[in-house]
Design an enzyme around this catalytic site. Structure first.
Site, PDB file in Angstrom:
ATOM      1  NE  ARG A  81      27.834 105.055  81.886  1.00 53.52           N
ATOM      2  CZ  ARG A  81      28.652 103.930  81.749  1.00 53.52           C
ATOM      3  NH1 ARG A  81      29.826 103.440  80.719  1.00 53.52           N
ATOM      4  NH2 ARG A  81      28.588 103.231  83.003  1.00 53.52           N
ATOM      5  CB  CYS A 115      31.466 107.005  78.194  1.00 52.71           C
ATOM      6  SG  CYS A 115      31.080 108.035  80.069  1.00 52.71           S
ATOM      7  NE  ARG A 165      23.101 111.560  75.886  1.00 55.31           N
ATOM      8  CZ  ARG A 165      23.439 111.812  77.295  1.00 55.31           C
ATOM      9  NH1 ARG A 165      25.098 111.776  77.098  1.00 55.31           N
ATOM     10  NH2 ARG A 165      23.088 110.970  78.059  1.00 55.31           N
ATOM     11  CE  LYS A 193      20.103 112.973  80.938  1.00 54.61           C
ATOM     12  NZ  LYS A 193      21.132 111.289  81.181  1.00 54.61           N
ATOM     13  CG  ASN A 194      19.680 110.878  85.166  1.00 52.15           C
ATOM     14  OD1 ASN A 194      19.879 110.786  83.923  1.00 52.15           O
ATOM     15  ND2 ASN A 194      20.877 111.888  86.518  1.00 52.15           N
ATOM     16  CB  ILE A 237      30.963 111.325  91.306  1.00 53.62           C
ATOM     17  CG1 ILE A 237      30.831 111.746  92.288  1.00 53.62           C
ATOM     18  CG2 ILE A 237      30.511 109.980  90.419  1.00 53.62           C
ATOM     19  CD1 ILE A 237      30.381 110.328  93.248  1.00 53.62           C
ATOM     20  NE  ARG A 274      28.935 107.251  83.513  1.00 52.74           N
ATOM     21  CZ  ARG A 274      28.263 108.289  83.015  1.00 52.74           C
ATOM     22  NH1 ARG A 274      28.572 108.442  82.331  1.00 52.74           N
ATOM     23  NH2 ARG A 274      27.008 108.087  83.945  1.00 52.74           N
ATOM     24  N   PRO A 275      32.650 100.791  85.072  1.00 51.28           N
ATOM     25  CG  PRO A 275      34.153 100.169  86.379  1.00 51.28           C
ATOM     26  CD  PRO A 275      33.316 101.709  85.991  1.00 51.28           C
ATOM     27  CB  VAL A 276      28.356  97.084  83.844  1.00 53.68           C
ATOM     28  CG1 VAL A 276      28.180  98.888  83.435  1.00 53.68           C
ATOM     29  CG2 VAL A 276      28.842  96.180  83.096  1.00 53.68           C
ATOM     30  CG  ASP A 277      32.211  96.695  89.011  1.00 55.17           C
ATOM     31  OD1 ASP A 277      32.404  97.577  88.984  1.00 55.17           O
ATOM     32  OD2 ASP A 277      32.358  96.474  90.163  1.00 55.17           O
ATOM     33  CD  GLN A 278      30.212  96.967  93.328  1.00 56.18           C
ATOM     34  OE1 GLN A 278      29.756  96.803  94.057  1.00 56.18           O
ATOM     35  NE2 GLN A 278      31.249  97.125  93.059  1.00 56.18           N
ATOM     36  CG  ASP A 293      24.632 114.523  86.032  1.00 55.84           C
ATOM     37  OD1 ASP A 293      25.872 113.936  86.347  1.00 55.84           O
ATOM     38  OD2 ASP A 293      23.425 113.530  86.726  1.00 55.84           O
TER      39      ASP A 293
END
Ligand code: UD1
Length: 417
Positions: free
Chosen positions: A93, A117, A397, A22-23, A327, A122-126, A305
């Site tokens: 996400r 979530c 999912r 999936k990933n 994490i 889980r920010p997306v600043d990077q 995971d």
């Protein structure tokens, strides 16, 4: 709402074929946005997240076609609206993965902020910091990320922390940028490497994927390609952990043992006998597992995971184990549900202490996120009597043909409407 009924307390025995990852499939599908030519994919798993990504890409004008088996073709000859709406992003996400490719190809993108979530902030600043370094103007308005630029420019980007989708987003963006981009402190996950292989087949010039320093020399355009998605190492690890917890002998075909060093090491420590030959992994387990300590870390460390699945295994192990989640800040929700089955777990911040018990007892439990649900399935296979897992849409999912595969391994499992 679908529920899963498991009648546990019996060892596993059988063979299953591992699905595509999936990933890896999700970012690779987004790579199609970078080219006007078709991308032909194999080994794409049939999962809810893959369907959601198809819908998101189709909405932007990408022609997405599924073959009979695991094939998929994607063609982004022209992109109508480079927009990822909230309705789709909030269900998955990984939708953020369209951002880099859209800015690189269209010079603009509007992508909903993913928001929080169940497993943490889980920010997306990077992701954003990297695009800004490459010359994009980025703003966040009314819950949407807006990014635009004439053409991205290569830059040296030092990530503050290791982020998988952040690395993938910036690697995709850099393929069409002017000049050279260097990503420092990049994620080393095998899925990043699989994406780089696919991008290279499309004509991208990438060096160092799989290390913490990736160099990308931008090109004017990318072409079409064929690529087979790598095997799912988390699905593989989940079935192996299930057999190590429940006992028995299972064989997994179509796997990538090289991507599973940390997981296989811990399973051996728990007392499992494991043989790897080519793409086949055989696991045999007699008696109860031995308790194993876990500390999650970026690859090649132990995958976050796989944490819930190993907590399930530790609940019935001989001895006490310490599990540290480094994490995500809120990834122990399965612990409360495991306690409903009779597990002895105490949690202090990001550390869980699991005292192994002789046996679990079936009960009704609730799935809270994808991998937490996998942990509950393993516990349900071990527990005596019936376990009913509610909200299994989380499992749909990320696990292809879950009941079919569990049945092939000799488990007693049924989906309830
Ligand atoms: C990916 C995987 C997910 C896995 C996770 C960690 C996909 C589609 N999903 O998620 O299954 O659990 O890697 O292996 O591949 N962070 C920031 N700022 C950022 C980005 C991340 O602070 O801009 C933090 C996160 O909150 C988290 C850590 O970095 O604490 C790692 O997250 P990241 O690697 O980005 O996870 P995802 O890529 O979302």
């Amino acid at each position: 709402m679908n529920r899963l009924l498991l009648t546990g307390g019996r060892p596993l025995d059988g063979t299953v074929h591992v699905s595509g990852a999936k990933n890896a499939a999700l970012p690779i599908m987004c790579a199609a946005l970078l080219s006007a030519k078709p991308l032909l994919l194999g080994n794409v798993p049939r999962l809810m997240d893959v369907a959601t990504m198809s819908k998101l890409l189709a909405q932007m004008g990408v022609l997405v076609e599924r073959g009979d088996e695991s094939g998929m073709s994607l063609c982004a000859e022209s992109i109508g609206d480079p927009i990822a709406p909230y309705e789709l992003v909030r269900t998955m996400r990984a939708s953020i993965l369209v951002l880099g490719a859209l800015v690189a190809r269209c010079g603009r993108a509007k992508v909903s902020l993913p928001g929080g979530c169940a497993i943490g902030q889980r920010p997306v600043d990077q992701h954003l910091k990297g695009l800004v370094a490459m010359g994009a103007r980025v703003s966040v308005e009314h819950g949407y990320i807006h990014a635009e630029t004439e053409r991205l420019k290569g830059a040296r980007i030092v990530m503050d922390l290791v982020t998988v989708t952040g690395t993938e987003n910036l690697m995709m963006a850099a393929t069409l940028a002017e000049g050279t981009t260097v990503l420092e402190n990049a994620a080393r996950e095998p899925e990043v490497v699989d994406l780089a292989i696919c991008l290279a087949a499309m004509g991208a010039r990438i060096d160092g994927a799989g290390t913490d320093r990736i160099r990308i020399d931008g090109v004017a355009r990318l072409g079409g390609a064929s690529h087979a998605v790598m095997p799912d190492r988390i699905e593989t690890g989940t079935y192996l952990a299930a057999a190590a917890a429940a006992g028995g002998r299972i064989k997994l075909t179509g796997a990538a043992p090289d991507s599973l060093d940390a997981t296989l090491g811990k399973l051996r420590e728990a007392g499992a006998r494991i043989d790897c030959a080519g793409d086949t992994i055989t696991l045999e387990m007699e008696g109860r597992p031995k308790a194993v300590d876990i500390r999650t870390a970026p690859y090649p460390g132990f995958a976050t995971d796989m944490q819930a699945q190993f907590m399930a295994l530790d609940t019935v192990a001989i001895g006490t184990s310490v599990i540290t989640e480094s994490i995500f800040e809120n990834r122990f929700m399965h612990a409360l549900e495991l306690q409903r089955l009779g597990a002895d777990i105490s949690i202090q911040g990001n550390t869980a202490v699991v005292r192994g018990v002789d046996r679990l007892q079936g009960a009704a439990v609730m799935a809270t996120d994808l991998r937490a649900s996998a942990g509950l399935v393993i516990a349900g296979l071990v527990a005596e009597g019936e376990t009913v897992i509610d909200r299994i849409y989380h499992l749909d999912r990320g696990y292809e043909a879950l009941e079919k595969k569990l049945t092939a391994l000799g488990a007693k499992v049924r989906r309830l409407a």
